[in-house]
Write a protein that holds these residues in place. Structure first.
Motif, PDB file in Angstrom:
ATOM      1  N   SER A 137       0.862  -1.447  -0.215  1.00  0.00           N
ATOM      2  CA  SER A 137       0.017   0.172  -0.305  1.00  0.00           C
ATOM      3  C   SER A 137       0.624   1.265  -0.136  1.00  0.00           C
ATOM      4  O   SER A 137       2.325   1.275   0.729  1.00  0.00           O
ATOM      5  CB  SER A 137      -1.291   0.098   1.150  1.00  0.00           C
ATOM      6  N   ASN A 165      -3.037   0.304   4.128  1.00  0.00           N
ATOM      7  CA  ASN A 165      -4.135  -1.173   4.209  1.00  0.00           C
ATOM      8  C   ASN A 165      -3.252  -2.279   3.736  1.00  0.00           C
ATOM      9  O   ASN A 165      -3.834  -2.744   4.397  1.00  0.00           O
ATOM     10  CB  ASN A 165      -5.042  -0.500   2.162  1.00  0.00           C
ATOM     11  N   ARG A 168      -2.888  -3.525   7.571  1.00  0.00           N
ATOM     12  CA  ARG A 168      -4.972  -3.873   7.875  1.00  0.00           C
ATOM     13  C   ARG A 168      -4.800  -4.780   7.517  1.00  0.00           C
ATOM     14  O   ARG A 168      -5.878  -5.593   8.216  1.00  0.00           O
ATOM     15  CB  ARG A 168      -5.692  -2.590   8.051  1.00  0.00           C
TER      16      ARG A 168
END
Length: 296
Positions: A137, A165, A168
């Motif tokens: 990301s 991201n 995550r």
């Protein structure tokens, strides 16, 4: 693809395997690690030994960081920002709290460099065979430039959009790893305690719906009761579980399975398995079941 010059900071279980695979793919690799033992092994891996993080990435087409702690990442960012290389793309491969990576991103951006958030999913054993998934990301153009290099050490690389991201997604993946690892240990202990042969458990369960990648990767360790050499240490799993728990708590998400699994890793460390593979959580459950355990 013409080989590129890659600088790696952090040459532990993952970083050293990545370096070897990049060299096999035709790249030139320079590396730095604060551990003298890791540095001493670089010659055998054909990695150029450097005296600092800044030296390792000097003149590199791409830099990779694979670091064990927040302090190590902060120190590396400080070193790189003090000797900036405008335009350099740095892929951060570690699992860290999101705010730590965001801080690193901002500091390096201020120095004219681009940090990508690219944690890896896979064990050290998988790193050896290039069986890693990379969750990327950040700046899309920078990711595109780096992707051919990622192909040299990862089975697949996913671009997930905005910076952060990747982390995550890694938190989601590692929550499952933590839980699946305990589930595999629990199942093997149950089977062995009931009188089943551990090797037959691996064969039969591995052929059915109850299997998982973690069962297949760590089941053989658990069946033997031998948790070395580590593919990921107990200490690393504890760190990652704490990061995930804090992340979920901040979002108001309950994680009952993780909450159940995490204390078992703490217990394994207390029993002396901190530097052994996370498969040693099996030893905790075997001990509770009264099964004879090798080693400790």
């Amino acid at each position: 693809m013409v080989g590129q010059r890659i600088g790696i900071v952090g040459l532990g279980i993952m970083g050293s395997a990545i370096g070897r695979n990049l060299i096999a793919a035709g790249h030139t690799v320079a590396g730095f690690d604060t551990d003298p033992g890791q540095m001493a092994r670089l010659a055998a891996d054909r990695v150029t030994k450097c005296g600092s993080a800044a030296e390792a990435v000097r003149g590199a087409d791409l830099a990779l960081t694979s670091l064990p702690t927040i302090e190590a990442l902060d120190a590396t960012v400080t070193a790189l920002a003090a000797a900036p290389q405008p335009g350099l793309v740095i892929a951060e491969l570690s699992t860290m709290p999101l705010e730590v990576k965001e801080r690193a991103h901002d500091r390096l951006q201020a120095a004219g460099m681009t940090l990508l958030d690219c944690p890896l999913s896979g064990t050290g054993a998988q790193a050896v065979t290039r069986d890693l998934a990379l969750f990327g990301s950040g700046d899309e153009a920078a990711f595109g430039r780096a992707r051919p290099v990622f192909d040299g050490f990862a089975r697949v690389s996913h671009y997930l959009g905005a910076f952060g991201n990747g982390s995550r997604m890694k938190f989601v993946a590692n929550l499952l790893v933590s839980v699946h690892n305990v589930a595999a240990a629990e199942a093997i202990v149950l089977g062995v305690k009931s009188g089943l042969d551990p090797q037959r458990i691996l064969e039969v369960i591995g052929s059915g719906a109850g299997t998982s990648r973690i069962f297949e990767l760590r089941g053989p360790m658990m069946a033997k009761g031998v948790y070395t050499p580590p593919t990921a240490t107990m200490h690393v799993m504890q760190k990652d579980s704490a990061i995930i728990a804090a992340f979920a708590d901040a979002l108001g998400v309950d994680t009952p399975m993780l909450d159940t699994a995490a204390p078992l890793y703490d217990e394994a460390e207390a029993l002396g398995y901190a530097e052994e593979d996370v498969g040693a959580v099996h030893a905790v459950l075997a001990r509770r079941a009264g099964l004879k355990s090798k080693g400790k």
